[in-house]
Scaffold this active site. Structure first.
Site, mmCIF file in Angstrom:
data_model
loop_
_atom_site.group_PDB
_atom_site.id
_atom_site.type_symbol
_atom_site.label_atom_id
_atom_site.label_comp_id
_atom_site.label_asym_id
_atom_site.label_seq_id
_atom_site.Cartn_x
_atom_site.Cartn_y
_atom_site.Cartn_z
ATOM 1 N N GLU A 125 -17.310 -6.810 38.227
ATOM 2 C CA GLU A 125 -18.799 -6.505 38.698
ATOM 3 C C GLU A 125 -19.795 -6.920 37.612
ATOM 4 O O GLU A 125 -19.799 -5.940 36.590
ATOM 5 C CB GLU A 125 -18.934 -5.171 39.290
ATOM 6 C CG GLU A 125 -17.892 -4.743 40.426
ATOM 7 C CD GLU A 125 -18.408 -5.523 41.543
ATOM 8 O OE1 GLU A 125 -19.423 -6.065 41.781
ATOM 9 O OE2 GLU A 125 -17.656 -5.518 42.585
ATOM 10 N N CYS A 179 -28.215 -3.396 37.952
ATOM 11 C CA CYS A 179 -27.507 -4.725 38.013
ATOM 12 C C CYS A 179 -28.328 -5.517 39.339
ATOM 13 O O CYS A 179 -28.617 -6.812 39.341
ATOM 14 C CB CYS A 179 -26.184 -4.714 38.362
ATOM 15 S SG CYS A 179 -25.568 -3.576 39.701
ATOM 16 N N GLU A 203 -16.846 -3.694 45.763
ATOM 17 C CA GLU A 203 -16.688 -2.240 45.510
ATOM 18 C C GLU A 203 -17.704 -1.800 46.875
ATOM 19 O O GLU A 203 -18.299 -2.616 47.578
ATOM 20 C CB GLU A 203 -17.439 -1.644 44.386
ATOM 21 C CG GLU A 203 -16.720 -2.223 43.330
ATOM 22 C CD GLU A 203 -17.120 -1.222 41.846
ATOM 23 O OE1 GLU A 203 -18.274 -1.365 41.805
ATOM 24 O OE2 GLU A 203 -16.267 -1.101 40.976
HETATM 25 P P1 NAD Z 1 -21.064 -4.382 28.311
HETATM 26 O O1 NAD Z 1 -20.700 -5.512 28.985
HETATM 27 O O2 NAD Z 1 -21.818 -4.540 27.118
HETATM 28 O O3 NAD Z 1 -20.158 -3.168 28.367
HETATM 29 C C1 NAD Z 1 -19.391 -2.752 29.630
HETATM 30 C C2 NAD Z 1 -18.377 -1.980 29.185
HETATM 31 O O4 NAD Z 1 -17.406 -2.999 28.473
HETATM 32 C C3 NAD Z 1 -18.548 -1.077 28.033
HETATM 33 O O5 NAD Z 1 -17.694 0.199 28.357
HETATM 34 C C4 NAD Z 1 -17.991 -1.832 26.820
HETATM 35 O O6 NAD Z 1 -17.508 -0.693 25.815
HETATM 36 C C5 NAD Z 1 -17.039 -2.493 27.361
HETATM 37 N N1 NAD Z 1 -16.775 -3.552 26.496
HETATM 38 C C6 NAD Z 1 -17.589 -4.521 25.566
HETATM 39 N N2 NAD Z 1 -17.161 -5.454 25.169
HETATM 40 C C7 NAD Z 1 -15.667 -5.433 25.481
HETATM 41 C C8 NAD Z 1 -14.503 -6.288 25.214
HETATM 42 N N3 NAD Z 1 -14.583 -7.451 24.566
HETATM 43 N N4 NAD Z 1 -13.182 -5.919 25.803
HETATM 44 C C9 NAD Z 1 -13.265 -4.680 26.585
HETATM 45 N N5 NAD Z 1 -14.123 -4.043 26.930
HETATM 46 C C10 NAD Z 1 -15.562 -4.336 26.480
HETATM 47 O O7 NAD Z 1 -22.310 -4.090 29.716
HETATM 48 P P2 NAD Z 1 -23.280 -2.932 29.450
HETATM 49 O O8 NAD Z 1 -24.422 -3.221 28.663
HETATM 50 O O9 NAD Z 1 -22.687 -1.644 29.435
HETATM 51 O O10 NAD Z 1 -24.160 -3.060 31.016
HETATM 52 C C11 NAD Z 1 -24.808 -3.727 31.422
HETATM 53 C C12 NAD Z 1 -24.342 -5.103 32.157
HETATM 54 O O11 NAD Z 1 -23.553 -4.632 33.326
HETATM 55 C C13 NAD Z 1 -25.631 -5.890 32.931
HETATM 56 O O12 NAD Z 1 -25.418 -7.253 32.662
HETATM 57 C C14 NAD Z 1 -25.597 -5.498 34.331
HETATM 58 O O13 NAD Z 1 -26.098 -6.378 35.226
HETATM 59 C C15 NAD Z 1 -24.251 -5.217 34.319
HETATM 60 N N6 NAD Z 1 -23.806 -4.328 35.353
HETATM 61 C C16 NAD Z 1 -23.079 -4.882 36.552
HETATM 62 C C17 NAD Z 1 -23.125 -4.273 37.977
HETATM 63 C C18 NAD Z 1 -22.363 -4.375 39.138
HETATM 64 O O14 NAD Z 1 -22.060 -3.807 40.058
HETATM 65 N N7 NAD Z 1 -22.275 -5.759 39.216
HETATM 66 C C19 NAD Z 1 -23.530 -2.742 37.946
HETATM 67 C C20 NAD Z 1 -23.902 -2.208 36.609
HETATM 68 C C21 NAD Z 1 -24.387 -3.105 35.579
#
Ligand code: NAD
Length: 489
Positions: free
Chosen positions: A223, A258, A437
């Site tokens: 997502e 998001c 989801e």
């Molecule tokens: P992020 O991608 O920086 O982090 C998400 C999670 O991934 C965190 O737990 C982080 O520690 C982990 N992570 C980061 N790099 C990783 C890697 N290389 N391997 C494994 N795990 C890793 O995102 P964020 O800043 O926490 O959230 C913002 C983003 O999430 C936005 O782009 C938003 O649109 C998106 N989002 C999408 C939805 C949806 O339902 N589609 C919902 C909420 C947020």
């Protein structure tokens, strides 16, 4: 032991709490424990698993007033928003408990084509990696369906909001929580005993998670981000309350949602009228300040880096006009935390970074269009396709355009969380991810079908089949009675 210490983004001198970092060896141990626990948990009848989940939901509900301020303090989400998120997570868990037994039930057909049983089997250990912007609900959307189906879970929340979700997870059965950033996430997603990965987050981490899981042939739900267009058809008719809802569709949680309305497309002839009503609505409902102040509807953004990134996007809006929105709560000091002034930006073209990229913050572009064909092409441009909205006085017309938008979810006459439904599958198209989801589809993400079949030809007294022949089937043109597969009497 390394610690993740989380500060209050509204008062950066205040430490809200800390959690220990889980190193890769400890992730391995957690996954092995989850794998051991899987045998017992998956062996329970679904009614018993659901009863345990329901108890967990009740425990969270009983602690709501204690957990909501913790969520507000660690994430910067206003108190009402924090309460709403935790309450919605409880509602979702209870919905899973109601729906799961029927959705997960095996189906059996026993007719003149043979006997076919399709069971819904859990994968095993599910590894969940979740973001900070809605840390509780985005974890629970995975935990509820995964656990009801008989999987065990290891959850890695974001280090930017690890506290409340850890409390919620502790109330649920068959879940362990590990903490850390990318290294911990990688160790989890790439673990050979993790049989399914569920990820919500941004593009860069999403690509890496997909590659890490893919290298192990582990299926994943992704997502990812969105850049949702809100399209106002020429006949749109919005009341003051509609404008207020629209403002919050972009600025709730500081725009860090998001499925926030991230680009507003309005007919050129109605831009002036729209802008005036929008600014007035923002003045009424958008109040910036400390998330614990009950009058506040928008807090800080999550971090200093996020604030700098969003300010740079606004500063880059060359040729645009930036209009600050809303008002500050009495006594609010924006210098106390990571506050970004919410704004509407007009006069940009679609190539400006604020329009072309997901801003994930409180700055929204308002764009003029001339024809429906043009706005459709502009709304569908780009690599993201999470949600969208169409606003019109004519529902049929809105639904017709909605069907042509490249988005996994199109809201009509609303946008963002007010348009969600527990029964409606949510997820993106294009690079907004894959898998769903909510809804029946969201429950089925956490099971695989497993079939047992005997063709009628090989049942006692059956006619047999020529060696190497292909089967005929029930779809031979004979009408079948509903539900039985047999010809009607
Ligand atoms: P992020 O991608 O920086 O982090 C998400 C999670 O991934 C965190 O737990 C982080 O520690 C982990 N992570 C980061 N790099 C990783 C890697 N290389 N391997 C494994 N795990 C890793 O995102 P964020 O800043 O926490 O959230 C913002 C983003 O999430 C936005 O782009 C938003 O649109 C998106 N989002 C999408 C939805 C949806 O339902 N589609 C919902 C909420 C947020």
């Amino acid at each position: 032991m390394d610690l993740i210490t989380r500060e209050n983004p509204a008062r950066v001198d205040e430490v809200v709490g800390s959690v220990p970092v889980t190193d890769p060896a400890a992730v391995d141990a957690a996954v092995r424990r989850a794998d051991d626990a899987f045998r017992d948990w998956s062996g329970l009848p679904v009614a018993e698993r659901v009863a345990a989940l329901r108890h967990g939901a009740d425990t969270v509900a009983a602690r709501l007033e204690e957990l909501a301020p913790l969520l507000a303090r660690e994430s910067g989400k206003p108190l009402a928003d924090s309460r709403g998120e935790i309450g919605f997570a409880v509602t979702f868990l209870r919905w899973v408990c109601d729906e799961a037994p029927a959705v997960l039930a095996a189906t059996e057909i026993d007719d003149d084509a043979g006997r076919l049983v399709v069971r819904r089997k859990p994968y095993g250990v599910v590894g969940c990696v979740t973001p900070w912007n809605a840390p509780v609900i985005l974890a629970v959307l995975k935990l509820g369906p995964a656990l009801a189906a008989g999987n065990t879970v290891v959850l890695k929340p974001s280090p930017l909001a690890p506290l409340t979700v850890s409390e919620v997870a502790a109330a649920l059965p068959a879940v362990q929580v590990v903490h850390g950033g990318a290294e911990t996430g990688r160790a989890l997603a790439g673990h050979p005993l993790v049989r399914k990965v569920a990820f919500t987050g941004g593009d860069a981490a999403g690509r890496e998670i997909a590659a890490t899981a893919g290298a192990m042939i582990t299926p994943a739900v992704l997502e990812l981000g969105g850049n949702d267009p809100a399209v106002f058809l020429p006949d749109f008719a919005l009341s003051g309350a509609d404008y207020e809802r629209l403002v919050m569709a972009s600025f709730a949680t500081g725009g860090q949602v998001c499925m926030a309305a991230k680009r507003l497309y309005v007919p050129r002839a109605r831009i002036a009228e729209f802008t005036e009503a929008y600014l007035a609505a923002a003045e009424r409902v958008l109040v910036v300040g400390d998330p614990l102040d009950p009058g506040v509807t928008m807090g800080p953004v999550i971090s200093a880096a996020a604030a700098a990134r969003i300010r740079a996007l606004v500063a880059d809006a060359a040729g645009g006009t930036v209009t600050p929105l809303g008002r500050s709560a009495p006594g609010h000091d924006p210098a106390s935390g990571y506050f970004v002034t919410p704004c509407l930006v007009t006069g940009l073209d679609d190539h400006a970074p604020l329009v072309a990229q997901e801003q994930f913050g409180p700055a929204v572009p308002l764009l003029a269009y001339d024809t429906e064909g043009e706005v459709l092409a502009r709304a569908n441009a780009g690599e993201l396709g999470l949600a969208a909205s169409v606003w019109s006085a004519d529902e049929e017309r809105a639904f017709a355009l909605a069907g042509r938008l490249s988005a996994g979810f199109v809201f009509v006459n609303t946008h963002n969380r007010t348009g969600m439904s527990l029964r409606a599958p949510f997820g993106g198209v294009k690079r907004s991810g894959y898998g769903r989801e909510y809804g029946r589809e969201g429950l089925l993400e956490y099971v695989q079908s497993a079939v047992v079949h005997v063709p009628a030809a090989f049942r006692p007294g059956g006619p047999g089949m020529a060696p190497g022949a292909y089967p005929g089937g029930v779809h031979d043109g004979t009408p079948r009675a509903a539900g039985t597969g047999r010809p009607p009497p």
